[in-house]
Design an enzyme around this catalytic site. Structure first.
Site, PDB file in Angstrom:
ATOM      1  N   ARG A  36       0.850  -1.202   0.000  1.00 31.42           N
ATOM      2  CA  ARG A  36       0.000   0.000   0.000  1.00 31.42           C
ATOM      3  C   ARG A  36       0.878   1.241   0.000  1.00 31.42           C
ATOM      4  NH1 ARG A  36      -1.991   2.820   4.935  1.00 31.42           N
ATOM      5  NH2 ARG A  36      -3.542   4.357   4.289  1.00 31.42           N
ATOM      6  N   ARG A  77      -7.965  19.021   7.982  1.00 32.91           N
ATOM      7  CA  ARG A  77      -6.815  19.056   8.884  1.00 32.91           C
ATOM      8  C   ARG A  77      -6.633  20.460   9.461  1.00 32.91           C
ATOM      9  NH1 ARG A  77      -3.784  14.419   8.285  1.00 32.91           N
ATOM     10  NH2 ARG A  77      -4.231  13.193   6.418  1.00 32.91           N
ATOM     11  N   LYS A 222     -12.987   2.735   0.625  1.00 30.72           N
ATOM     12  CA  LYS A 222     -12.669   2.678   2.048  1.00 30.72           C
ATOM     13  C   LYS A 222     -13.907   3.089   2.847  1.00 30.72           C
ATOM     14  CE  LYS A 222      -8.614   4.356   3.294  1.00 30.72           C
ATOM     15  NZ  LYS A 222      -7.459   5.289   3.353  1.00 30.72           N
ATOM     16  N   THR A 280      -6.340  -1.231  10.095  1.00 32.35           N
ATOM     17  CA  THR A 280      -6.097  -0.288  11.192  1.00 32.35           C
ATOM     18  C   THR A 280      -5.870  -0.960  12.542  1.00 32.35           C
ATOM     19  OG1 THR A 280      -7.664   1.194  10.062  1.00 32.35           O
ATOM     20  CG2 THR A 280      -6.719   1.945  12.136  1.00 32.35           C
TER      21      THR A 280
END
Length: 475
Positions: A36, A77, A222, A280
């Site tokens: 990945r 962010r 995702k 994760t």
């Protein structure tokens, strides 16, 4: 002695801890199937060099490797903060403003989302740094949103911002994503993942961009937003693979909801024959330690029992101290767990010839002591059809296509092998197939195998025959 082959696939995120040829070589030999590349970090030069290195190692080791380009997606962010960050104290006030209006004002944080003042209201929850810090909106004045610190701590530059209760005005793909996509296409990546998918239309947007460039690369969604759960089946129907991204999903939703959602997503993907990755914090403690906790080992085992196609390493392989050991541990857990599982076989997805063959394959696998299933496949369809039945033995995918060879390496139980069969008679085809199986220890003389494919062999999606075959004793 025949090799013990595990069927769950291993995805490893590449980063500073795993960028060297030696470490990558050892990770591949330990069981890494998918590399990945996280496009939230790194330059095009870095990623381009990594793609070249991974392809070289794949050829050198004679091992297929799926290269997954993970697009950053529209993540909010905070802006630039002092080097050591700022400390948010419980009960204190802090003001959020659009990044363009932030001028280093005291007790103010700039965020790269301009509409928060329009969409938030008093009481709205704000989570920072993957949910480690929590704010609650108190007042809104112009574009300034003043919040009370509920759970404080140190906040550093560029950490993520989440508004779990808001349906934000974010594009499915940012301008950065579109540029990154063009780069990924130029590098020949095998799979592209779209972050923060909320509905099937997000996947359609990415597929339209690929189609406009006359490119056919599989797309992975995702699942990390509550809105994605609301539209889950439509998303699964639209994409080529799914990732259960438990990090952001556990931030946007209560963590205790994630385990059942994981099982639901995996079950739906299994029913539809869509590869699914569980991701994760699977071995999070191995970022620092050479062995995982017992709870982490159980987490990986339970994902495998649930039916996940692949398990993924993030920080463990990207920035951790033990990337090779982490891959080895996932492989070890899979080897121990898989023989004890009776995988669920779901009814045929299509009431057609392929569905009938899948049912027949399932029945044959239960009755005979097969050594492997061999799929002759031009597009990967026959191999995926076999793997979706969760057979007891590996599916050896013989394909003439280099793209299919690499892409199939994500699919549970499939072992791709490059195999050219143009111009071969049926007798020659079987002889060469036997040679490949014997050379690679997939079978020994006298073993029974099951062959599936389509006639003519090079016709796409033409799976039309099954044949039980015995490896010749004189081979």
């Amino acid at each position: 002695m025949k090799p013990l082959i595990f069927r769950t696939k291993i995805v490893a995120t590449i980063g500073p801890a795993s960028h060297s040829p030696d470490v990558l070589r050892r990770m591949m030999l330990a069981g890494m199937n998918v590399a990945r590349l996280n496009f939230s970090h790194g330059s095009y030069e870095d990623h381009g060099q990594m793609v070249k290195l991974l392809r070289q190692l794949s050829e050198e080791l004679d091992l297929p490797l799926t290269i997954l380009q993970d697009l950053q997606g529209p993540k909010i962010r905070v802006g630039e903060l002092p080097k050591d960050g700022i400390t948010l104290t419980d009960g204190s006030s802090i003001t959020l403003v659009p990044l363009k209006e932030w001028q280093n004002q005291e007790n103010t944080i700039g965020i790269d989302y301009p509409y928060v003042a329009e969409e938030a209201q008093p009481g709205t929850q704000v989570l920072l740094d993957d949910g480690l810090l929590e704010l609650r909106v108190e007042t809104i004045e112009g574009n300034a949103v003043t919040c009370q610190v509920v759970e404080g701590g140190v906040l550093k530059s560029h950490k993520g911002v989440n508004f779990p209760s808001l349906n934000l005005r974010l594009p499915s793909m940012t301008e950065k994503d579109k540029k990154d996509l063009e780069f990924g296409i130029s590098q020949g990546v095998d799979l592209i993942s779209l972050s923060f998918v909320r509905q099937a239309a997000d996947i359609q947007t990415l597929k339209s961009l690929l189609a406009a460039k006359n490119v056919d690369i599989p797309v992975l969604a995702k699942i990390e937003k509550p809105q994605a759960i609301e539209h889950l089946e439509a998303i699964v129907n639209e994409c080529d693979a799914i990732m259960v991204a438990r990090g952001d999903l556990g931030v946007e939703m209560r963590p205790e909801k994630v385990p059942l959602l994981q099982k639901r997503i995996i079950r739906m993907c299994n029913q539809k024959g869509i590869p699914v990755i569980t991701a994760t914090q699977m071995l999070d403690s191995m970022i620092r330690n050479p062995r995982p906790t017992r709870a982490e080992a159980s987490d990986v085992a339970n994902a495998i029992i649930d039916g996940t196609d692949a398990v993924m390493l993030s920080g463990e392989s990207a920035v951790g101290d033990f990337p090779v050991q982490a891959v080895t541990m996932l492989a070890s857990i899979a080897r121990d767990i898989e023989p004890e599982i009776s995988f669920t076989n779901y009814p045929p997805r299509n009431r057609d010839k392929a569905g009938a063959l899948a049912e027949a394959l399932n029945a044959i696998d239960k009755v005979l002591e097969l050594q492997c299933i061999v799929a002759f496949t031009e597009t990967g369809y026959s191999a995926k059809l076999a793997a979706a039945e969760r057979p007891k033995v590996p599916v050896v995918a013989l394909t003439p296509s280099l793209e299919v060879y690499h892409r199939l390496n994500l699919v549970w139980g499939v072992r791709p092998v490059l195999f050219q069969y143009d111009g071969l008679t049926l007798e020659q085809l079987l002889e060469q197939m036997e040679s490949v199986l014997l050379e690679r220890n997939f079978a020994t003389p006298g073993d029974e195998i099951l062959i599936l494919g389509g006639l003519p062999l090079r016709q796409a999606r033409s799976t039309s025959f099954l044949n039980v075959h015995t490896i010749a004793q004189g081979s």
